[in-house]
Write a protein that holds these residues in place. Structure first.
Motif, mmCIF file in Angstrom:
data_model
loop_
_atom_site.group_PDB
_atom_site.id
_atom_site.type_symbol
_atom_site.label_atom_id
_atom_site.label_comp_id
_atom_site.label_asym_id
_atom_site.label_seq_id
_atom_site.Cartn_x
_atom_site.Cartn_y
_atom_site.Cartn_z
ATOM 1 N N THR A 113 33.134 -22.065 -47.745
ATOM 2 C CA THR A 113 32.115 -22.282 -47.960
ATOM 3 C C THR A 113 32.282 -21.887 -49.641
ATOM 4 O O THR A 113 33.065 -21.715 -50.300
ATOM 5 N N ALA A 114 30.386 -22.049 -49.994
ATOM 6 C CA ALA A 114 30.382 -21.375 -51.781
ATOM 7 C C ALA A 114 31.305 -19.312 -51.329
ATOM 8 O O ALA A 114 31.968 -19.059 -52.763
ATOM 9 N N ALA A 115 30.782 -19.600 -50.738
ATOM 10 C CA ALA A 115 30.488 -17.220 -50.824
ATOM 11 C C ALA A 115 32.646 -17.199 -50.667
ATOM 12 O O ALA A 115 32.947 -16.884 -50.867
ATOM 13 N N ASP A 116 33.470 -18.148 -50.412
ATOM 14 C CA ASP A 116 34.960 -17.991 -50.177
ATOM 15 C C ASP A 116 35.272 -18.348 -51.588
ATOM 16 O O ASP A 116 36.081 -17.660 -52.593
ATOM 17 N N ASP A 117 34.734 -18.858 -52.349
ATOM 18 C CA ASP A 117 35.173 -19.539 -54.427
ATOM 19 C C ASP A 117 34.734 -18.110 -54.636
ATOM 20 O O ASP A 117 35.351 -17.692 -55.562
ATOM 21 N N LEU A 118 33.644 -17.349 -54.642
ATOM 22 C CA LEU A 118 33.241 -16.246 -54.739
ATOM 23 C C LEU A 118 33.747 -14.907 -54.798
ATOM 24 O O LEU A 118 33.568 -14.417 -55.453
ATOM 25 N N PHE A 119 34.246 -15.120 -53.215
ATOM 26 C CA PHE A 119 35.278 -14.031 -53.032
ATOM 27 C C PHE A 119 36.513 -14.444 -54.071
ATOM 28 O O PHE A 119 36.958 -13.172 -54.446
ATOM 29 N N SER A 120 36.668 -15.390 -53.803
ATOM 30 C CA SER A 120 38.400 -15.783 -55.191
ATOM 31 C C SER A 120 37.767 -14.980 -56.166
ATOM 32 O O SER A 120 39.032 -14.394 -57.369
ATOM 33 N N LEU A 121 36.590 -15.626 -56.966
ATOM 34 C CA LEU A 121 36.648 -15.365 -58.190
ATOM 35 C C LEU A 121 36.537 -14.148 -58.340
ATOM 36 O O LEU A 121 37.201 -13.356 -59.090
ATOM 37 N N GLY A 122 36.163 -12.689 -57.694
ATOM 38 C CA GLY A 122 36.140 -11.860 -57.615
ATOM 39 C C GLY A 122 37.556 -10.738 -57.843
ATOM 40 O O GLY A 122 37.713 -10.433 -58.757
ATOM 41 N N VAL A 123 38.554 -11.958 -57.242
ATOM 42 C CA VAL A 123 39.580 -11.089 -57.298
ATOM 43 C C VAL A 123 40.049 -11.449 -58.638
ATOM 44 O O VAL A 123 40.451 -10.346 -58.589
ATOM 45 N N THR A 124 40.119 -12.253 -59.026
ATOM 46 C CA THR A 124 40.062 -13.231 -60.438
ATOM 47 C C THR A 124 39.797 -11.998 -60.956
ATOM 48 O O THR A 124 40.806 -11.246 -62.464
ATOM 49 N N ALA A 125 38.289 -11.326 -61.161
ATOM 50 C CA ALA A 125 37.912 -10.959 -61.606
ATOM 51 C C ALA A 125 38.530 -9.451 -62.201
ATOM 52 O O ALA A 125 38.965 -8.916 -62.917
ATOM 53 N N PHE A 126 38.838 -8.982 -60.709
ATOM 54 C CA PHE A 126 39.034 -8.041 -60.187
ATOM 55 C C PHE A 126 40.632 -7.123 -60.809
ATOM 56 O O PHE A 126 41.456 -6.384 -61.500
ATOM 57 N N ARG A 127 41.648 -8.528 -60.325
ATOM 58 C CA ARG A 127 43.238 -8.890 -61.813
ATOM 59 C C ARG A 127 42.768 -8.647 -63.052
ATOM 60 O O ARG A 127 43.975 -8.145 -63.729
ATOM 61 N N LEU A 128 41.888 -9.332 -63.464
ATOM 62 C CA LEU A 128 41.689 -9.679 -64.694
ATOM 63 C C LEU A 128 41.923 -8.134 -65.407
ATOM 64 O O LEU A 128 42.000 -7.464 -66.505
ATOM 65 N N VAL A 129 40.398 -7.526 -64.654
ATOM 66 C CA VAL A 129 39.984 -5.606 -65.743
ATOM 67 C C VAL A 129 41.103 -4.730 -65.102
ATOM 68 O O VAL A 129 41.112 -4.302 -66.310
ATOM 69 N N SER A 130 41.417 -4.884 -64.980
ATOM 70 C CA SER A 130 42.816 -3.681 -63.654
ATOM 71 C C SER A 130 43.834 -4.132 -63.614
ATOM 72 O O SER A 130 44.436 -2.811 -64.216
ATOM 73 N N GLY A 131 44.340 -4.996 -64.021
ATOM 74 C CA GLY A 131 45.840 -5.606 -63.642
ATOM 75 C C GLY A 131 46.567 -5.209 -62.699
ATOM 76 O O GLY A 131 47.827 -5.376 -62.190
ATOM 77 N N TYR A 144 45.779 -6.115 -58.363
ATOM 78 C CA TYR A 144 45.533 -7.082 -57.088
ATOM 79 C C TYR A 144 44.394 -6.060 -55.920
ATOM 80 O O TYR A 144 44.198 -4.808 -56.125
ATOM 81 N N LEU A 145 43.862 -6.892 -55.002
ATOM 82 C CA LEU A 145 43.110 -5.344 -54.437
ATOM 83 C C LEU A 145 44.149 -4.982 -53.687
ATOM 84 O O LEU A 145 45.198 -5.504 -53.575
#
Length: 504
Positions: free
Chosen positions: A210-228, A230-231
């Protein structure tokens, strides 16, 4: 011409080859299902290049689905579909292709490192990706593979969401029979991981992303981007009724280590990473919040964000990882699990095995994680070759680099299995017993298909070329400078031919 040479023919197109109204200039990269070329329109060469994606396999239905999806989306952060058709090989086989806007850009993570991205730039980039997802979701579609490699940044700092090959839209036919849709394990949502764990032995089930899966993936992308990073680890466990649950760690400590991160950015990432799908909101809401934050942030938001990070973070203690978060349901101490089973062993899911249940005794320590992590990748190749009367399997490369537009697999073609001459040394690196569901050799010790290797009672397939570290992150076996994944036996029932709205 043999079927094998026909299927590989698109990777051999020479410059000057005409495909429909387009002329090939050069090959940009090859993925599992498609080859991407830089091309120009015949008679309009001065109008600039385009990205031409040609199917590796004749009549591949994935291309019709991707064309159908792209034709539904009109957004500046999504490549524009220019045309599509069929290219006829000399053998008579017809390979579908489509043409997209050419995007001259850099993958997100590499761009951020090269440009010392500021917090304001990150806010704007993520907002643009969120807008692209909002347009996708408004078209009753999902991307299903949002990750850093599928976000490109142009020279002007604008973001483009690419590679809709794993996407799906309402009414599209189901094309695969594995439990989960195509995607990258490290970006998978908690609800998808729970579904996979609960259905690992029921291969005919499928998960409707669902769209919620895409949003979680975007969250992982953002987390990886700002922290260097993965979760932190997710810890799955079974309760007394043998129902699966996930203990989701708190990502806040890692995000709070960077004092230059805007509070709105931190809040947005935490919301996207909520365990509850409903708590993630919508892509449009996220974009609006990030845009407002970028507009009203002070001058400190223009300082480099990534260079202000703390030293390499240590693994979070379990007590800290389970700290209460408003959107995370944490069991009370007396309900703590008695055992933990690893999730797919790929970047971001480096879980520790605390105990095993009796039914897992068939595998050595960590092997269930290897099996679950390889199911999706191996099934993709099994499904692809089953129609040609063969059995084989292939791997999924985590967050691979993107070649131009529309394909995020490495540029090298699939490598064939090479059996080392010193099989004894190789066998020592393999698990001592076959994994549950792994294909077994016949009574003569032969595995089905020419590309499978029989070792220690199981059949193995060489994956795409990768380093020992990349192989280990996937949970596979690295031996003799090659990476091997277990070949899994396909289910007895064929995939349904109906087209339910939530089919893959």
């Amino acid at each position: 011409m043999s079927p094998k040479s026909v299927s590989e023919a698109p990777s051999l197109l020479l410059p000057g080859t005409q495909v429909g109204d387009w002329r090939v200039v050069e090959r940009q990269g090859q993925g599992t299902y498609g080859v991407v070329y830089r091309a120009v329109r015949v008679g309009q060469e001065d109008s600039g290049p385009v990205a031409l994606k040609l199917a590796v396999y004749p009549g591949d239905p994935r291309f019709a689905r991707e064309v159908g999806l792209l034709s539904r989306i009109r957004h500046p952060s999504v490549p524009l579909l220019r045309g599509h058709g069929l290219w006829r090989h000399a053998s008579g086989a017809e390979h579908p292709f489509f043409v997209m806007e050419w995007v001259e850009a850099t993958p997100l993570y590499a761009w951020a490192e090269q440009h010392s991205a500021s917090c304001r730039q990150v806010l704007r980039l993520l907002a643009q990706v969120a807008r692209a997802l909002a347009a996708t979701h408004s078209a009753n579609a999902v991307h299903r593979d949002v990750k850093g490699a599928n976000v490109l940044v142009r020279a002007d700092g604008s973001a483009v969401l690419i590679d809709f090959g794993a996407g799906h839209f309402q009414g599209a036919p189901r094309l695969t029979w594995q439990s989960l849709p195509p995607g990258t394990v490290a970006y998978r949502s908690p609800e998808a991981n729970l579904f996979l764990l609960a259905s690992v032995r029921a291969r005919d089930s499928y998960y409707p992303a669902t769209a919620a899966d895409d949003l979680f993936s975007l969250g992982v992308t953002a987390f990886r981007l700002v922290s260097g990073e993965y979760l932190p680890d997710m810890a799955p466990f079974q309760d007394a009724a043998e129902s699966w649950h996930l203990l989701c760690p708190d990502p806040r400590p890692l995000l709070e280590r960077n004092p230059r991160m805007h509070p709105r950015l931190r809040e947005g990432i935490l919301r996207l990473l909520s365990e509850s799908p409903e708590a993630r909101g919508t892509a449009a809401e996220l974009a609006q919040a990030l845009e407002a934050a970028a507009e009203h942030a002070g001058p400190e938001a223009d300082l480099p964000l990534l260079t202000a990070q703390a030293p390499q973070p240590l693994p979070l203690p379990r007590e800290q990882a389970l700290a209460p978060v408003p959107t995370r349901a944490t069991p009370p101490p007396e309900e703590a699990p008695s055992g933990v089973v690893p999730l797919p062993k790929e970047a971001g899911f480096r879980t520790r095995v605390l105990a095993w249940r009796p039914w897992l005794a068939l595998a050595t320590l960590g092997m269930l994680g290897l099996l679950v992590g390889a199911v999706q990748a191996v099934h993709a190749r099994l499904e692809r070759l089953a129609a040609r009367g063969q059995q084989s399997s292939a791997s999924e490369v985590p967050d691979a680099g993107t070649a131009a537009v529309g394909d995020s697999a490495p540029t090298a073609p699939l490598a064939s299995i090479h059996v080392p001459s010193k099989t004894e040394a190789m066998a020592r690196d393999m698990p001592p017993k076959p994994l549950p569901g792994q294909t077994r050799p016949d009574e003569k010790g032969h595995c089905p298909g020419r590309k499978l290797v029989a070792l220690n009672g199981g059949c193995w397939v060489e994956t795409l070329p990768m380093t020992a570290k990349e192989c280990a992150e996937n949970g596979w076996v690295y031996s003799q400078s090659r990476c091997y994944a277990p070949a899994l036996t396909p289910p007895s029932k064929p995939p349904p031919t109906s087209s339910p709205p939530d089919s893959r």
